[in-house]
Enzyme design. Structure first.
Site, mmCIF file in Angstrom:
data_model
loop_
_atom_site.group_PDB
_atom_site.id
_atom_site.type_symbol
_atom_site.label_atom_id
_atom_site.label_comp_id
_atom_site.label_asym_id
_atom_site.label_seq_id
_atom_site.Cartn_x
_atom_site.Cartn_y
_atom_site.Cartn_z
ATOM 1 N N ILE A 32 0.827 -1.218 0.000
ATOM 2 C CA ILE A 32 0.000 0.000 0.000
ATOM 3 C C ILE A 32 0.858 1.264 0.000
ATOM 4 C CG2 ILE A 32 -0.227 0.336 2.510
ATOM 5 C CD1 ILE A 32 -3.274 0.631 2.033
ATOM 6 N N ASN A 88 11.533 -8.848 6.624
ATOM 7 C CA ASN A 88 11.776 -8.186 7.896
ATOM 8 C C ASN A 88 11.244 -9.087 9.009
ATOM 9 O OD1 ASN A 88 12.819 -5.893 6.628
ATOM 10 N ND2 ASN A 88 10.792 -4.965 6.412
ATOM 11 N N VAL A 97 4.000 -5.971 10.471
ATOM 12 C CA VAL A 97 2.836 -6.845 10.318
ATOM 13 C C VAL A 97 3.306 -8.267 10.591
ATOM 14 C CG1 VAL A 97 1.065 -7.713 8.756
ATOM 15 C CG2 VAL A 97 1.763 -5.302 8.628
ATOM 16 N N HIS A 101 5.699 -12.114 5.410
ATOM 17 C CA HIS A 101 5.573 -11.604 4.045
ATOM 18 C C HIS A 101 6.955 -11.357 3.480
ATOM 19 C CE1 HIS A 101 5.267 -8.374 7.014
ATOM 20 N NE2 HIS A 101 5.959 -7.612 6.173
ATOM 21 N N HIS A 103 8.990 -9.117 0.961
ATOM 22 C CA HIS A 103 8.927 -7.896 0.167
ATOM 23 C C HIS A 103 9.686 -8.158 -1.128
ATOM 24 C CE1 HIS A 103 7.712 -4.931 3.367
ATOM 25 N NE2 HIS A 103 8.235 -5.839 4.156
#
Ligand code: 5GP
Ligand code: ZN
Length: 119
Positions: A32, A88, A97, A101, A103
């Site tokens: 986002i 991360n 978060v 995930h 990146h």
């Protein structure tokens, strides 16, 4: 997990996201707040907090995340000039978060790996 986790809610379709690739086990969607011309997040649909928990708990699913990341890199035209794939993790890693995930970053030279050196 589920309703408390932002990315579980994206998997459930409760929060909209710009999905670029979906498999049975993974989802890839645009960040986002992109930090590069291409900035896609690649997640397992199943909730794991971070990459260490995922890799130790389900190595096959961890491999699925990598395979989806590579497919998106190809779709986005990143294979020639290269890209960065980054997880991360935890406080020192700057994770915000806590649904693992990757990146996927690319589309321009990304600069040094870290914003500052430790010297
Ligand atoms: P982290 O700091 O945990 O490694 O990265 C979290 C990433 O999630 C950030 O790059 C942030 O911009 C992105 N993000 C946070 N909320 C949302 C959201 O609601 N939708 C999308 N697509 N990305 C988000
Ligand atoms: Zn989750």
């Amino acid at each position: 997990m589920g309703s408390d986790c932002l990315f579980c809610r994206i998997v459930a379709g409760e929060i909209p996201a710009t999905v670029v690739r979906e498999t049975d086990t993974t989802l890839a969607f645009r960040d986002i707040d992109p930090k590069a011309p291409v900035h896609v997040l690649v997640i397992p649909k199943e909730h794991y907090a971070d990459v260490a928990t995922l890799a130790q708990g389900d190595p096959t699913l961890a491999a699925d995340v990598l395979a989806t990341s590579a497919a998106v890199a190809e779709d986005e035209g990143l294979l020639g000039d290269g890209f960065r794939l980054m997880f991360n993790t935890g406080a020192y890693g700057g994770q915000e978060v806590f649904h693992v995930h990757a990146h996927l970053l690319g589309g321009a030279p990304l600069g040094p790996m870290l914003a500052r050196d430790l010297g």
